[in-house]
Design an enzyme around this catalytic site. Sequence first.
Site, PDB file in Angstrom:
ATOM      1  N   HIS A   1     -12.823 -71.200 -33.567  1.00 43.46           N
ATOM      2  CA  HIS A   1     -14.006 -72.098 -33.624  1.00 43.46           C
ATOM      3  C   HIS A   1     -14.020 -73.182 -32.178  1.00 43.46           C
ATOM      4  O   HIS A   1     -13.857 -74.383 -32.527  1.00 43.46           O
ATOM      5  CB  HIS A   1     -13.995 -73.081 -34.961  1.00 43.46           C
TER       6      HIS A   1
ATOM      7  N   HIS B   1      -8.075 -66.028 -40.274  1.00 42.38           N
ATOM      8  CA  HIS B   1      -8.426 -66.402 -41.457  1.00 42.38           C
ATOM      9  C   HIS B   1      -8.489 -65.121 -42.666  1.00 42.38           C
ATOM     10  O   HIS B   1      -8.125 -65.252 -43.740  1.00 42.38           O
ATOM     11  CB  HIS B   1      -9.892 -66.577 -41.510  1.00 42.38           C
TER      12      HIS B   1
ATOM     13  N   CYS C   1      -3.199 -64.800 -40.433  1.00 41.65           N
ATOM     14  CA  CYS C   1      -1.752 -65.790 -40.580  1.00 41.65           C
ATOM     15  C   CYS C   1      -0.907 -65.447 -41.742  1.00 41.65           C
ATOM     16  O   CYS C   1      -1.468 -65.060 -42.709  1.00 41.65           O
ATOM     17  CB  CYS C   1      -2.245 -67.088 -40.759  1.00 41.65           C
TER      18      CYS C   1
ATOM     19  N   HIS D   1     -16.278 -70.427 -46.864  1.00 44.54           N
ATOM     20  CA  HIS D   1     -15.456 -70.369 -45.753  1.00 44.54           C
ATOM     21  C   HIS D   1     -14.781 -68.915 -45.821  1.00 44.54           C
ATOM     22  O   HIS D   1     -14.288 -68.343 -46.798  1.00 44.54           O
ATOM     23  CB  HIS D   1     -14.152 -71.466 -45.857  1.00 44.54           C
TER      24      HIS D   1
ATOM     25  N   GLU E   1     -12.049 -67.824 -44.953  1.00 39.93           N
ATOM     26  CA  GLU E   1     -10.736 -67.379 -45.430  1.00 39.93           C
ATOM     27  C   GLU E   1     -10.717 -67.511 -47.114  1.00 39.93           C
ATOM     28  O   GLU E   1     -10.218 -66.593 -47.599  1.00 39.93           O
ATOM     29  CB  GLU E   1      -9.733 -68.644 -45.244  1.00 39.93           C
TER      30      GLU E   1
ATOM     31  N   THR F   1      -5.838 -72.727 -46.990  1.00 40.86           N
ATOM     32  CA  THR F   1      -4.392 -73.156 -46.413  1.00 40.86           C
ATOM     33  C   THR F   1      -4.794 -74.705 -45.512  1.00 40.86           C
ATOM     34  O   THR F   1      -3.948 -75.544 -45.573  1.00 40.86           O
ATOM     35  CB  THR F   1      -4.114 -72.338 -45.181  1.00 40.86           C
TER      36      THR F   1
ATOM     37  N   CYS G   1      -0.971 -74.918 -45.936  1.00 42.45           N
ATOM     38  CA  CYS G   1       0.048 -74.493 -45.161  1.00 42.45           C
ATOM     39  C   CYS G   1       0.804 -75.896 -44.445  1.00 42.45           C
ATOM     40  O   CYS G   1       0.122 -76.924 -44.453  1.00 42.45           O
ATOM     41  CB  CYS G   1      -0.284 -73.611 -44.138  1.00 42.45           C
TER      42      CYS G   1
ATOM     43  N   ASN H   1     -11.130 -76.915 -40.808  1.00 39.22           N
ATOM     44  CA  ASN H   1      -9.788 -78.129 -40.803  1.00 39.22           C
ATOM     45  C   ASN H   1     -10.250 -79.298 -40.162  1.00 39.22           C
ATOM     46  O   ASN H   1      -9.836 -80.215 -40.480  1.00 39.22           O
ATOM     47  CB  ASN H   1      -8.552 -77.144 -40.248  1.00 39.22           C
TER      48      ASN H   1
ATOM     49  N   SER I   1      -8.057 -75.429 -34.106  1.00 32.00           N
ATOM     50  CA  SER I   1      -8.610 -74.537 -33.088  1.00 32.00           C
ATOM     51  C   SER I   1      -8.869 -75.225 -31.706  1.00 32.00           C
ATOM     52  O   SER I   1      -9.689 -74.729 -30.883  1.00 32.00           O
ATOM     53  CB  SER I   1      -9.985 -74.044 -33.624  1.00 32.00           C
TER      54      SER I   1
HETATM   55  S1  SF4 Z   1      -3.864 -73.662 -40.312  1.00 31.40           S
HETATM   56 FE1  SF4 Z   1      -1.748 -73.016 -41.320  1.00 31.40          FE
HETATM   57  S2  SF4 Z   1      -2.417 -71.093 -42.543  1.00 31.40           S
HETATM   58 FE2  SF4 Z   1      -4.168 -71.605 -41.126  1.00 31.40          FE
HETATM   59  S3  SF4 Z   1      -3.903 -70.242 -39.169  1.00 31.40           S
HETATM   60 FE3  SF4 Z   1      -3.032 -72.048 -39.030  1.00 31.40          FE
HETATM   61  S4  SF4 Z   1      -0.582 -72.177 -39.380  1.00 31.40           S
HETATM   62 FE4  SF4 Z   1      -2.058 -70.369 -40.273  1.00 31.40          FE
END
Ligand code: SF4
Length: 283
Positions: free
Chosen positions: A41, A76, A98, A126, A128, A166, A194, A224, A266
């Site tokens: 993004h 994602h 991931c 989303h 993901e 995550t 995560c 995020n 990102s």
């Molecule tokens: S935020 Fe965490 S789960 Fe998502 S891509 Fe990054 S390391 Fe992987």
Amino acid sequence: MKITVAESAGFCFGVRRAVDEVYHQIETGEKPVYTFGPVIHNEQVMQELEAKGVSVVDSLADVEQLNQGTLIIRAHGVSRRTEEKMRESGLTIIDTTCPFVKKIHAIVQEKSREGLSVIIAGNPDHPEVKGIRGWSDGPVYIVETPEEMEALELPEGASAVLVAQTTFNLLKFEYIVEIFSQKRYYNTVVNTVCNATTKRQAEARRIAAEVDAMLVIGGRHSSNTQKLCEICKAGCKNTYFIETLVDLETIPFQSFCHVGITAGASTPNQIIEEVQEKLCQKN
Ligand code: SF4
């Protein structure tokens, strides 16, 4: 003006891995190279990839029109059906989902096959979360807030597993777990927020509580980054979301002595450094 930059700001392991793979495929992969949705993004990086010949496809219908090249699944991840359809397309499929997201796919598949309903704490829109939902063989419920968890009623005698997107706000997940645990049915919780997210959110929370103003750098569509903003706003009312240097112009820095900076998963380091440099010039 004192400036504190979060050590965890910028690319996480999963995004770095996916972006590196796209550049690797530009060099060595079968052409043309496609990504299923934007790999990151971030407008600037996407423009650079486009200039190198990478195209974004957004749906399986688009994939069906293609007959040659490399298709990259981003960090994602995608649903099981989408992945199967992609593999039937005849394109070379490179999967950069991931590993932390893959782990959730495995939990959801296994637990749903054992007969458990799946509850995902996350944003239903989303990609993901849409992907995770698509690995369940049974009912799936998505909750975004503790209130939604409170209101959720499963059928009598149901068993459920609760997982999280995550990048979900960890504190909010803990509230949701508390409510979930009080429900009468048999339940299992797997905290799938995560480590990179946990660390980034904890550091942002700590810095936001210490500064006069907080800058959160990231793409407008980055979930995020939006969550980081939400966390920073709780500790610092002068929290600003910025995407590019231009956004800095409207911020009244003269009234701040200490400014904190964090950034979404990102956000390339280069942008963080540019923002930091610009702030130093305002000193
Ligand atoms: S935020 Fe965490 S789960 Fe998502 S891509 Fe990054 S390391 Fe992987």
